[in-house]
Design a protein around this motif. Structure first.
Motif, PDB file in Angstrom:
ATOM      1  N   LEU A 150       0.462  -4.848   8.407  1.00 29.11           N
ATOM      2  CA  LEU A 150       1.643  -4.896   7.555  1.00 29.11           C
ATOM      3  C   LEU A 150       1.371  -5.723   6.308  1.00 29.11           C
ATOM      4  N   ASP A 151       0.139  -5.817   5.890  1.00 26.60           N
ATOM      5  CA  ASP A 151      -0.217  -6.634   4.737  1.00 26.60           C
ATOM      6  C   ASP A 151       0.596  -6.225   3.508  1.00 26.60           C
ATOM      7  N   CYS A 152       1.133  -7.248   2.832  1.00 26.08           N
ATOM      8  CA  CYS A 152       1.897  -7.054   1.590  1.00 26.08           C
ATOM      9  C   CYS A 152       3.175  -6.246   1.791  1.00 26.08           C
ATOM     10  N   ALA A 153       3.627  -6.112   3.022  1.00 23.91           N
ATOM     11  CA  ALA A 153       4.871  -5.368   3.277  1.00 23.91           C
ATOM     12  C   ALA A 153       6.076  -6.211   2.864  1.00 23.91           C
ATOM     13  N   ASN A 154       7.139  -5.521   2.461  1.00 24.43           N
ATOM     14  CA  ASN A 154       8.380  -6.199   2.104  1.00 24.43           C
ATOM     15  C   ASN A 154       9.272  -6.224   3.334  1.00 24.43           C
ATOM     16  N   LEU A 155       9.508  -7.430   3.871  1.00 20.42           N
ATOM     17  CA  LEU A 155      10.235  -7.584   5.131  1.00 20.42           C
ATOM     18  C   LEU A 155      11.492  -8.432   4.952  1.00 20.42           C
ATOM     19  N   GLN A 156      12.101  -8.345   3.797  1.00 23.00           N
ATOM     20  CA  GLN A 156      13.313  -9.119   3.536  1.00 23.00           C
ATOM     21  C   GLN A 156      14.419  -8.735   4.521  1.00 23.00           C
TER      22      GLN A 156
END
Length: 387
Positions: A268-274
């Protein structure tokens, strides 16, 4: 041999060859006897609706439509020694005629409704049509396999016949042994459950076909090993889904529901998990480097109780993240922003926290045995009861 049976009870007898179809037989009988033949009965009064029912040397009675009366019995229907009806009878099931014997309907399933209908004379007051056939208001398509089963004890269903329809008729007529056969046949006819993973192509087609305002539920689906990188997966419900070994790098998972999902070994590298929900999820061995969990609007990402053993979260933005009672044993959190994070009861054993910002983080009751805190950006302020 064919004999004419009519209202005057006289008869004409001709010997003819039986061949072709029932229509061919009626045509020959009409020509030989000089009548308009419409019905053929066997010697016991059973209506013949299929030429295959005719045996060698049978005496057949041909009528112009009137009920069968044996000219050899003083104009009375044939009765056996006990006064019961002739064994042969005809059923009119939903407009289709079936010729069978009383013993066929009674002997194999003596406790069934069909057996009770024809076991004794007029017990049920069975109604008959103008041809003397007993009327049964059911589907002939589904009745035929039942009658054949009563004849020879084998379940034989033609192609295109719905087994569920036959099962319903078997239940209606109380054919218990056939019900068991049908339930097994229906179970065996069901296609095997497809547990194969969903591919990127299939999922993208699914995404494009779903209106943007509609909730997309992927709960419990299998995406194992799929490439879902760089896709917009915001707000999607992945609860209990299998996302193990998936490529989710650079994917937008803002406010996605990953509760109890399997993310083990995924990237999940650099994934947006807000604002992501990952309660009790399993991300053991996953790579979450440079991920963004920080929501400017203030909604905090929730990873409470998650299994994050051995994850690599280096450089991720996790301000205010909820990692309460999560397991981060042997995890790499180097240079992470954990300002104001909830780490109460979290297992941080042998965790690399060097260079992390832990200002105002709650580490009450957490296990920091063997954890590395060197080169922190701000002084560590642990709450009491740190183990």
């Amino acid at each position: 041999m064919i004999s004419r049976s009519d209202s005057a009870y006289d008869s004409k007898v001709k010997v003819v060859a039986v061949y072709g179809t029932l229509s061919d037989l009626l045509s020959v009988a009409s020509s030989k006897l000089g009548i308009k033949a419409t019905s053929v009965y066997n010697g016991k009064g059973g209506l013949i609706d299929d030429i295959a029912l005719i045996r060698d040397d049978d005496v057949l009675f041909v009528c112009e439509g009137e009920p069968f009366i044996d000219p050899q019995t003083d104009c009375k229907p044939h009765e056996g020694p006990s006064g019961s009806h002739t064994d042969w009878l005809t059923l009119n099931v939903g407009g289709r005629y079936f010729t069978t014997t009383r013993s066929t309907l009674v002997n194999k399933e003596p406790d069934s409704m069909l057996a009770h209908m024809f076991k004794d004379k007029d017990v049920w007051g069975n109604k008959q049509d103008h041809r003397g056939a007993f009327l049964i208001d059911r589907s002939p398509e589904y009745f035929e396999p039942i009658l054949n089963y009563l004849r020879h004890g084998q379940l034989i269903v033609n192609d295109g016949i719905n087994l569920l329809g036959v099962l319903e008729e078997a239940r209606f007529f109380g054919i218990d042994s056939l019900i068991e056969h049908l339930e097994v046949a229906i179970k065996n006819s069901q296609p095997p459950e497809d547990h194969s993973p969903i591919s990127r192509k299939e999922f993208v087609r699914f995404l494009l076909a779903t209106p943007t305002k509609s909730e997309l539920r992927c709960q419990g689906l299998n995406f194992s090993g799929a490439d879902l990188s760089r896709l917009d997966l915001r707000y999607i419900n992945f609860k209990m889904a299998n996302l193990s070994r998936c490529n989710l790098a650079h994917a937008n998972l803002c406010f996605a529901n990953l509760e109890r999902a399997d993310l083990s070994g995924s990237v999940l590298d650099c994934a947006n998990l807000q604002g992501v929900k990952m309660l009790c999820s399993n991300a053991e061995g996953a790579s979450l480097k440079l991920c963004n969990f920080e929501d400017p609007s203030g909604l905090k990402a929730n990873l409470e109780g998650a299994n994050l053993k051995g994850v690599d979260m280096e450089g991720s933005q996790m301000t205010g993240i909820n990692l309460r009672v999560a397991t981060l044993k042997n995890a790499k959190l180097k240079n992470c922003n954990l300002r104001g994070a909830t780490l109460a009861g979290t297992d941080l054993e042998n965790c690399d926290l060097s260079g992390c910002d832990l200002q105002e983080a709650n580490l009450r009751g957490s296990n920091v045995k063997g954890a590395i805190f060197e080169e922190m950006l701000t002084p560590l302020h642990m709450s009491q009861s740190v183990r």
